[in-house]
Design an enzyme around this catalytic site. Structure first.
Site, PDB file in Angstrom:
ATOM      1  N   CYS A  57       0.879  -1.175   0.000  1.00 40.54           N
ATOM      2  CA  CYS A  57       0.000   0.000   0.000  1.00 40.54           C
ATOM      3  C   CYS A  57       0.918   1.228   0.000  1.00 40.54           C
ATOM      4  CB  CYS A  57      -0.979  -0.014   1.165  1.00 40.54           C
ATOM      5  SG  CYS A  57      -0.266   0.190   2.813  1.00 40.54           S
TER       6      CYS A  57
ATOM      7  N   ASP B  15      -8.352   3.102   1.403  1.00 43.37           N
ATOM      8  CA  ASP B  15      -7.448   3.493   2.484  1.00 43.37           C
ATOM      9  C   ASP B  15      -8.276   3.996   3.661  1.00 43.37           C
ATOM     10  OD1 ASP B  15      -5.461   4.429   4.153  1.00 43.37           O
ATOM     11  OD2 ASP B  15      -4.414   5.546   2.587  1.00 43.37           O
TER      12      ASP B  15
ATOM     13  N   ASN C 256       2.416   1.498   4.282  1.00 43.55           N
ATOM     14  CA  ASN C 256       2.712   0.242   4.971  1.00 43.55           C
ATOM     15  C   ASN C 256       2.413   0.317   6.464  1.00 43.55           C
ATOM     16  OD1 ASN C 256       5.536  -1.901   5.632  1.00 43.55           O
ATOM     17  ND2 ASN C 256       3.536  -2.540   4.938  1.00 43.55           N
TER      18      ASN C 256
ATOM     19  N   CYS D 155      -1.367   0.525   7.283  1.00 41.95           N
ATOM     20  CA  CYS D 155      -2.785   0.162   7.407  1.00 41.95           C
ATOM     21  C   CYS D 155      -3.116  -1.089   6.588  1.00 41.95           C
ATOM     22  CB  CYS D 155      -3.694   1.313   6.966  1.00 41.95           C
ATOM     23  SG  CYS D 155      -3.636   2.772   8.010  1.00 41.95           S
ATOM     24  N   ARG D 156      -3.266  -0.916   5.289  1.00 39.49           N
ATOM     25  CA  ARG D 156      -3.772  -1.997   4.452  1.00 39.49           C
ATOM     26  C   ARG D 156      -2.777  -3.128   4.225  1.00 39.49           C
ATOM     27  NH1 ARG D 156      -5.368   1.643  -0.476  1.00 39.49           N
ATOM     28  NH2 ARG D 156      -3.488   2.671   0.275  1.00 39.49           N
ATOM     29  N   SER D 157      -1.546  -2.811   3.840  1.00 41.28           N
ATOM     30  CA  SER D 157      -0.610  -3.902   3.546  1.00 41.28           C
ATOM     31  C   SER D 157      -0.185  -4.686   4.784  1.00 41.28           C
ATOM     32  CB  SER D 157       0.593  -3.421   2.724  1.00 41.28           C
ATOM     33  OG  SER D 157       1.298  -2.392   3.359  1.00 41.28           O
TER      34      SER D 157
END
Length: 169
Positions: free
Chosen positions: A11, A128, A14, A16-18
């Site tokens: 993301c 996000d 690095n 939140c999402r990944s």
């Protein structure tokens, strides 16, 4: 047997999402006893959060599902990652475009959006959640869980030689 399959989730920052995808997918890999066959990691296209822990809201949403993100730390995608990883999976189109711009011409791995592995997602980008409320983090983890299951099934069939109809290799 195939060499170890290496998966990198990406993301922007690095945090939140990944890392959420990293934790979810690593948990699935562990639950299937595939830690020796599949390596999981995450990174961001930016270097803003190198060395930082994942966002506390991501950590909390994952913890509620029994997933521990506390040991993960932010890192940035490097050119050498295209030599290491078989699957480099972006959370959104902007990060995918940035990865494609960075990828060497001879990269022959899978450079794709994570949600493209989940035909039931109805979306192709993981939003996000950083600037939103807590429910955004819960929505993101649910999307990632579904796509991660589909991704694992894909890797088991394509790369590890599993016959999904028989539940074995």
């Amino acid at each position: 047997m195939a060499e170890k399959v290496k998966v990198l989730f990406v993301c922007l920052g690095n945090i939140c999402r990944s890392p959420t995808a990293h934790g979810v997918f690593a948990g699935l890999v562990k639950s299937q006893g595939l830690e020796k066959q599949i390596l999981v990691n995450s990174a961001g296209t930016s270097g803003w959060h190198i060395g930082q822990r994942p966002d506390a809201r991501s950590v909390a949403a994952a913890r509620e599902r029994g997933i521990d993100l506390s040991r993960l730390r932010g890192s940035q995608v490097k050119l050498k990652d295209f030599q290491v990883y078989d699957y480099i999976l972006a959370m959104d189109k902007k990060n995918l475009a940035d990865l494609k711009a960075l990828a060497p011409d001879d990269f022959d791995g899978c450079l794709e959006l994570l949600l493209n592995f989940d035909p039931l997602a109805g979306l192709n980008e993981v939003p996000d959640p950083y600037y939103g409320a807590r429910d955004g983090f819960e929505r993101v983890i649910a999307m990632i869980e579904s796509a991660s299951s589909a991704l694992l099934e894909h890797i088991q069939t394509r790369d590890l030689g599993y016959d999904q109809s028989q539940g074995s290799r």
